[in-house]
Design a protein around this motif. Structure first.
Motif, short mmCIF file in Angstrom:
data_model
loop_
_atom_site.label_atom_id
_atom_site.label_comp_id
_atom_site.label_asym_id
_atom_site.label_seq_id
_atom_site.Cartn_x
_atom_site.Cartn_y
_atom_site.Cartn_z
N ASN A 64 35.20 34.58 38.14
CA ASN A 64 34.73 35.18 36.90
C ASN A 64 33.48 34.44 36.46
N ASN A 73 43.16 26.76 37.11
CA ASN A 73 42.47 25.71 36.35
C ASN A 73 42.40 24.43 37.15
N TYR A 111 46.51 35.58 37.68
CA TYR A 111 46.54 34.20 37.19
C TYR A 111 45.14 33.62 37.12
N THR A 112 44.96 32.65 36.21
CA THR A 112 43.76 31.83 36.15
C THR A 112 44.08 30.53 36.86
N ASN A 118 35.66 30.54 36.01
CA ASN A 118 36.98 30.22 36.52
C ASN A 118 37.32 31.12 37.70
N TYR A 169 40.19 33.38 39.52
CA TYR A 169 41.37 34.17 39.19
C TYR A 169 41.95 34.70 40.50
N PHE A 208 47.51 35.36 33.47
CA PHE A 208 46.50 36.06 32.70
C PHE A 208 47.09 37.37 32.16
N LYS A 219 48.03 26.80 37.37
CA LYS A 219 47.80 28.24 37.21
C LYS A 219 48.38 28.68 35.88
#
Length: 111
Positions: free
Chosen positions: A29, A47, A44-45, A34, A36, A58, A55
């Motif tokens: 994104n 991190n 999920y994101t 980030n 995804y 989202f 994770k």
């Protein structure tokens, strides 16, 4: 036949509660920098904090599951590709539901 149907119900309950989280398509994104990913349990994101990855869910779309064989019961991945059009807006392509649009709050399908 009745015994087989009881086994099928038990197997469906086990798969929906304990289904393995199968990794699918990954997208970057550019609006929030980030990564995804889509898995069999939703979007999920990913991190990264000091090389410690975590994770966060989202959103989890309700997708139609079509399976030709009983052994393939909903274990396949339905989302083929997704792209961000803003920080919280996603357009995604599915196998069974057509094109999906998520605006950060609700999902709309175009079939």
């Amino acid at each position: 036949m009745g015994f087989k149907n009881k086994d099928r119900e038990l197997r469906e309950n086990i798969l929906t509660e304990n289904e393995v989280n199968i990794l699918g398509y990954i997208s970057y994104n550019k609006y929030d920098s980030n990564l995804y990913f889509f898995s069999s349990k939703g979007f999920y994101t990913l991190n990264n904090l000091d090389c410690s990855f975590s994770k966060k869910l989202f959103f989890n779309p309700k997708l139609i599951c079509n399976s030709e064989y009983e052994k393939d019961y909903c274990l396949h991945l339905n989302v083929i590709k997704f792209e961000f059009i803003s920080e919280k807006e996603i357009i995604f392509l599915t196998k069974n539901d057509g094109i999906g649009y998520y605006n950060g709050e609700s999902i709309k399908y175009f079939r």
